[in-house]
Design a protein around this motif. Structure first.
Motif, PDB file in Angstrom:
ATOM      1  N   GLU B 191      13.504  16.941 -79.610  1.00  0.00           N
ATOM      2  CA  GLU B 191      13.300  18.118 -78.763  1.00  0.00           C
ATOM      3  C   GLU B 191      14.574  18.975 -78.606  1.00  0.00           C
ATOM      4  OE1 GLU B 191      10.231  18.648 -77.621  1.00  0.00           O
ATOM      5  OE2 GLU B 191      10.487  20.206 -76.088  1.00  0.00           O
ATOM      6  N   PRO B 192      15.714  18.386 -78.326  1.00  0.00           N
ATOM      7  CA  PRO B 192      16.896  19.254 -78.193  1.00  0.00           C
ATOM      8  C   PRO B 192      17.217  20.000 -79.494  1.00  0.00           C
ATOM      9  CG  PRO B 192      17.311  17.098 -77.210  1.00  0.00           C
ATOM     10  CD  PRO B 192      15.995  16.995 -77.927  1.00  0.00           C
ATOM     11  N   GLU B 195      14.898  23.016 -79.698  1.00  0.00           N
ATOM     12  CA  GLU B 195      15.359  24.144 -78.877  1.00  0.00           C
ATOM     13  C   GLU B 195      16.399  24.951 -79.636  1.00  0.00           C
ATOM     14  OE1 GLU B 195      16.743  23.078 -74.906  1.00  0.00           O
ATOM     15  OE2 GLU B 195      15.125  21.581 -74.870  1.00  0.00           O
ATOM     16  N   ARG B 223       5.591  23.741 -81.301  1.00  0.00           N
ATOM     17  CA  ARG B 223       6.724  23.796 -80.374  1.00  0.00           C
ATOM     18  C   ARG B 223       7.735  24.856 -80.785  1.00  0.00           C
ATOM     19  NH1 ARG B 223       8.850  17.681 -79.261  1.00  0.00           N
ATOM     20  NH2 ARG B 223       6.893  16.611 -79.686  1.00  0.00           N
ATOM     21  N   ARG B 227       8.362  28.673 -78.830  1.00  0.00           N
ATOM     22  CA  ARG B 227       9.680  29.111 -78.359  1.00  0.00           C
ATOM     23  C   ARG B 227      10.151  30.363 -79.086  1.00  0.00           C
ATOM     24  NH1 ARG B 227      11.164  23.504 -78.083  1.00  0.00           N
ATOM     25  NH2 ARG B 227      11.403  22.897 -75.904  1.00  0.00           N
TER      26      ARG B 227
ATOM     27  N   PRO C 136       3.912  21.548 -76.894  1.00  0.00           N
ATOM     28  CA  PRO C 136       4.766  22.329 -76.006  1.00  0.00           C
ATOM     29  C   PRO C 136       4.111  22.669 -74.674  1.00  0.00           C
ATOM     30  CG  PRO C 136       3.870  23.735 -77.725  1.00  0.00           C
ATOM     31  CD  PRO C 136       3.414  22.336 -78.029  1.00  0.00           C
ATOM     32  N   ASP C 167      19.828  13.597 -76.042  1.00  0.00           N
ATOM     33  CA  ASP C 167      20.675  14.697 -76.468  1.00  0.00           C
ATOM     34  C   ASP C 167      22.131  14.234 -76.408  1.00  0.00           C
ATOM     35  OD1 ASP C 167      22.138  17.084 -76.687  1.00  0.00           O
ATOM     36  OD2 ASP C 167      20.555  18.246 -75.694  1.00  0.00           O
TER      37      ASP C 167
END
Lengths: 341, 341, 341, 341
Positions: B191-192, B195, B223, B227, C136, C167
Motif C-alpha cells: 500500500e505505501p 500511494e 487502487r 488515487r 480502495p 512502511d
C-alpha cells in the motif's frame, strides 16, 4: 537400462539379449525406431550390471536411465512418435483438429454436428458416450447406445471417430467401433482400465488428471507402454489452480513433455476454460506453443447442447480456428529444447 | 454507481454532478472517454440512491455497478485504454516487445545488451535495479546506481526505458529517469508503494502476484486508478500451481482481463517459465492469446547474466520472437468476449 | 559453512576466526547458543575451503551447510530459540495466546476488547493499524493514530501489544510503542521493509505469504537474521489452495519448520479460515500440531467489528480456546523429527 | 425439494407421496431419521411445484433445497449419521483408530502387524490389496490373494477389516470378506466402480481426490446415496497444494463437512504427509479438529514395509497416538457450526 543394438544386429542377437535380461530377473521391452533398435530393461529397482550384456554380439552399448520413466522417454525413442487415427497422422505435419459435441445426442443431431465440423475442416470426430457430470442428477450420457451413432458418423462421412472408455468391461466393445479411445482425466490412474486399454488394437488418448504433475501423467503413459500399448497420445486439458476458473490450461506442459517424451500431445481448451468466449484465444495459444492438435467441443446450436453448453463453440468459431491454424503454419518449427541440466 | 453524462454536457453541469456526489458523502471520479464521459461514484458501501442525481442537467442516465471494481471495469470505460511509453503505443496496434537483461549490470555490458535488442526489434528496454532474489546471499542488484546506466541507454539509443520501484522513498527518483515504472509481483499489495506510484507522472506496469486471483489483481489496479493514476498496464508473469515448475503462466487471464477491463495486459514468459528453452514457445502462446506485449529477459551472453541466467534467452532467440510476431499479425483480431452471464 | 568453536574458546580466538573469514571475502555472523558458539560464513556462492580455518586456535571443527538457509537452520543453532515479548515467553513452555480485534477501532471500543481478552487469558494484545483490505473502497484502518490507543492498552492493562509495520518510513515510530512488530503476509518479500525491521530493537513476527513455500518463508527469515535481527518469530496464516475457501491453514508447516529451524512458529487461524465457526476447531488443531502460540481475532461484539467481522470470534469462544489449551497441556511434548534423509 | 412427513405419518401416506413424486417425473428417495422422516425429490433440474404435494395427508411441509447435494446434506438428515463397521461405531462417541500396513504382505508378516496394532488399541485393521503405485515398475500389491490373509486376520483376532475396491468386476468378491470397503482417492469419480459399490451390503469409505473441492467430494458421496448406499464414510487424505510436500492435509474440510453434511469424516495423515516424523503431530491435529477417526499406516518393522515405508510409523508411535486420543477426550465436544449466510 537401455541396451542399444548395433545397426547391423540380427534378430537372433536381439533374442539372445532379451533372454539374458530375463535371466537376470528383469523384463526386456524391445523399442524399435527409425535409426536404431533398443531393448529397455524394466522391473529393476536399482542400477543393472551391464558387464555381461554389453559384450553380447550385436550390442552397441548400454545406457543407464535415471529418470523414473523409460519407455515414454526420448532416451529410449529419440525421434517423435507418429500415430495414425483413421487416415489422419498425429505427431508430424499439421496439427490435427478433433471436434464434436460434448456428448453424443440423438442420431440426427449428432450427425448434423458431424457433417458441419467435417465440412469446416475437422480431421476427426469426437463425442462422449458418458457425460462427465459432477452429480447424480445431471445428464449421464447415452452410454453404449451411442456406439451405433458413432458407427453411422463413421460410415456416412468417412471420418475417423473417437469415444472414451471408462469401464474395463466395455472397453473392447467401444474399441470395435471407434478409431481411437480416450481415457478421461478422472480415470488417469484407473489401473484396471489401463489393463484393458493396453490390450486394445487402437491408439489411446490419455488425458492428464487435473491434479497430476507432468511426471505423474508420463508415468501413467509409461504404464500403458509397459503393457505393450505403443500408440499413446497425451492430452492436456487443464489443471486445478487457485482463482475463479474451473481449471487452468497448463501450456508449459507442451514444451516440457516434448522435451522429455517422444509422444504427441493434444490440448483440449474447451474442457479447460469452461467458457465459450475463451476457447478460440486459448486454442490459438495451444497451437502456438506447439500442440500436436486440438480437441474442441463444437455444436451447430451450442446453447442446446446436452452437455457443457457454456463451453461449446459454434461452427463459425470452429471455422475461425481452422483459419488460425493456417496462419500459424507460417511459424518456424521449433525442435524440442534439450533437457535442463 | 456510474453517472453517464449526455454527449452535449457542459463542464459546469459535470462539476455540479460531482458536488452532488460529494454532498452525499462519496467521492466522484471523472472518467473521460472517446465516446462519452462518466462520473464514477466511489466510497459507498451499498447501493446509491440515484433519484436526485439522475435528474440533474447534463446527466444521460445512471448505471449501477455491482462488481467490486469500478474504474478498471469496461462498465466505466468501454473502449480499450491506450498508453504511450516514450514513443511506443500500448493497447492498440502491434504488441510491444520489451527486452533487456534481468538486472542492470556494468554500464558497458548493459549498453551492449540494449544495442543488440534495439537492433533486433525491441520497442522498450527494461532492466531491474534490484534483483528479485530469494535469499540474502544472492546478488542484490546495483540499486540506485543503475539509474545512471538507464539514462545512458535512453540517451544513446533513444529507446524508452523501464525499471521497477520497490520503495516509496525512492519512487520519485526512479521516475525522473525512466519512461515507465514497474511494480514487481511481490509488491502487488504494498500500500505505501501504491500511494507513491499513484502520484508519479509515469505509466505504471502492475505485475500480478503469484497467488493473486484476477479479481485481486484488478482490485490492486483499482487502487492506483482511484488515487488518480490513469496509466496502468497489467503484467501477467505466472502464478503458483502444483507441479514441478516455479510458476505457471496463466494465459486464461488475458482474455478474462480483456473481457472485464479496458487496461492493456503484458505477459512476461521469462519470469514464469524459468527455463530458457521454454521462453519462445510460451512467448508465441502469449502473443496468440492476445497479449498487448511481452516482457523478455534477453542477453548478449545469457550464461554470464548477473541474474536469472537460466531463463535469459540470447539475441537470436529474441529475433525469432520478433519474426513470430510478424507471422501472428495474420491472425484476425478478436474483440473481447461479452462477460459471462 | 559453520565454524564450531571449542567450549573453552576465547573472545580473541573468535575475533581471529572472523577476520580470517573476512580475508577470504566472506561475511562472518556469530551465532551464540546455550551449549556452543559458532561462526557462520555467509556470502559464499560455493563450498568454502576450510583447511586454514579449521586449524585456527579455538576452532573445534567446520561443518558444511548445503541448505540455502543457514542462520535459521538448526545446523547453526540446534536448540529452540526462545523470545520474550513483554513478560511473555515464546518458544518454550505453554503456547501463547495473542488476541485482539482485526483492526484498532475507537479508543473506547479497543480498550473494551483488550480488557475482555486480557481477563479471559490472552497473553498479548494485537490489533492492526492498517486494515488488510483488498480494494480502495474498504475501511483502511486508523493508521498511525492507533499508536496512541495501543499505548493506552499497554499502560492501563500492563499487557504487551503488537502491531504491524508496512512502511519503512514509519517502522521506527511503531516500534517505539509496541512490544513486537508483525510483517504482514503481503509484505513477506518487501526488501526495504526488511531492512527497516532488521534494525528495530523489537522482536519481529514474520507472516508466511499465501503463495510462499516453507523454504521461501525461511529464506525471508534468513534475510532478517543475516542483517542482525535475532528475534524472529514465524507465523503461518494460510496458503492459497484450490477449493472454496480463501486460504488453507498449512499445519504440516509447523512440524516441518520445527524440524528445519530453531525459530518459534505461531499460527493465525482467524485469517486463514475466514469464517467464525471454524476458528475454534482449527485453533485446537494448531495447538495439537505443536504451534508456539496462536493469533486470534476476538471482539466483544464481533458483528460490529470494523474489519473481518465474519472471521472474528466472541469472547466466550476465546475463553473456550483458553480451556482447550489447558486440556492439550496433557499431551506429551514431541521433539522435532530428524530431517528426512 | 424435501418433503417432511408429520411425526404421525402412516406408511400408506408416504407411499402416496412417493407415487405423486414419480407422477411428476422425478425420483423419490426416502430419508428416515431419528426425529423425522423425509422424502427427497431427485432428478429435477429446477424448482419443483409443491402446491399439490404439500397438501397430501401426512405431509408436514415442503422444503426447497438450493444446494447441488441433497441426500448428503444436513437439510435432509439433520442428525449425525452413525455407521457400524464390525462392532465399532463411527460417527458418535470416541474417534475410531484404523491401522495396518500400507499393503498386505505375507500372511505371517501381516498377522504380526495386525496383532500388534490390535494390542495397542486399533479398532479396525486396514491393508491394501493393490499398492497405490505411481509407475509400472513398483510393487503392485498382492491383489485378490490378499483376501485370504484378511480373512485370517478377522478370524484370528476378531477385529473388523477394511480393504479397497478398484474394479467393478471384483467389488463383490472383496465385500464378501471385509467389513467395509474403501474407494481410493484416484477412483473418486470412477462411475462404474460407484455403481458396483452402491450395491454392496457393506459401508463404503470414500476418499477425497487430491484435486477435489469439498463440494465435488460431497457430490461423489451423493452419487452413492442416490443409488441406495446409505452407509458412506468420508476420508480426507490430503490435497495438492503448492510447496514441497506431496499433499497437504485439508483440516478445514472437517468442520466444513460437518457443517454441510451428516456423514462421518475420517482423516488419513499417513498418505497426506508422506513422512513418518510428521504423522503423529498431524494425527493429533486431526483428532483436535473433530475427525470421526484416523486411518494410519503402522508396521512392526516400518523400514521393511512393502509399500510406503517412509510414511509408515512403528507400533510405539501408534501407541502414542492412542494416548493422545485419551487426552483429547477432555475437550468439550463442539456442535457443527451453522452454515455461513
Amino acid at each position: 537400462m537401455l541396451i542399444i543394438m548395433r545397426p547391423d544386429f540380427s534378430e537372433a542377437q536381439c533374442l539372445r539379449v532379451e533372454d539374458a535380461v530375463r535371466a537376470m530377473g528383469y523384463q526386456p521391452v524391445r523399442v524399435p525406431g527409425a535409426g536404431r533398435t533398443a531393448v529397455c530393461v524394466t522391473g529393476n529397482r536399482g542400477p543393472v550390471d551391464d558387464s555381461y550384456i554389453s559384450r553380447l554380439p550385436g550390442v552397441a552399448h548400454c545406457h543407464r536411465i535415471t529418470k523414473p520413466f523409460k519407455l515414454v522417454s526420448r532416451d529410449s525413442h529419440p525421434t517423435d512418435t507418429v500415430i495414425r487415427i483413421g487416415d489422419v497422422v498425429i505427431g508430424e505435419g499439421d496439427p490435427v483438429l478433433v471436434a464434436g459435441p460434448g456428448s453424443i445426442e440423438t442420431e440426427a443431431r449428432t450427425l448434423a454436428v458431424a457433417r458441419a465440423v467435417r465440412r469446416a475442416g475437422a480431421g476427426i470426430f469426437r463425442a462422449r458416450l458418458w457425460s462427465e457430470r459432477i452429480g447424480p442428477y445431471e445428464f449421464a450420457g447415452v452410454g453404449d447406445e451411442g456406439l451405433h451413432t458413432l458407427r453411422e458418423v463413421r460410415e456416412e462421412l468417412g471420418i475417423a471417430v473417437i469415444a472414451e472408455v471408462v469401464d474395463p468391461r466395455s472397453a473392447e466393445r467401444v474399441a470395435e467401433i471407434v478409431d481411437a479411445v480416450q481415457i478421461p482425466a478422472r480415470h488417469m490412474e484407473n489401473e484396471p482400465l489401463f489393463e484393458a486399454a493396453a490390450g486394445l488394437a487402437r491408439p489411446v488418448i490419455l488425458d492428464r488428471g487435473p491434479a497430476a504433475t507432468v511426471e505423474e501423467w508420463l508415468m501413467a503413459a509409461e504404464r500403458l507402454l509397459a503393457r505393450g500399448q505403443r500408440e499413446v497420445i497425451l492430452c492436456e486439458r487443464g489443471i486445478r489452480a487457485m482463482g475463479h476458473r474451473r481449471t487452468l490450461l497448463d501450456l508449459h506442459a507442451v514444451p516440457v513433455v516434448r522435451q522429455i517424451s517422444h509422444l504427441p500431445v493434444l490440448v483440449d481448451p474447451s474442457r479447460a476454460v469452461a467458457e465459450r468466449g475463451r476457447v478460440r484465444p486459448l486454442a490459438r495459444a495451444a497451437l502456438a506453443v506447439g500442440a500436436s492438435g486440438l480437441l474442441l467441443e463444437v455444436h451447430t446450436t451450442p446453447d442446446t447442447a446436452y452437455t457443457d453448453p457454456k463451453q461449446t463453440v459454434d461452427v463459425p468459431t470452429f471455422t475461425g480456428i481452422v483459419e488460425d491454424l493456417a496462419v500459424m503454419r507460417g511459424l518456424t518449427p521449433l525442435s524440442p529444447a534439450p533437457p535442463p541440466t
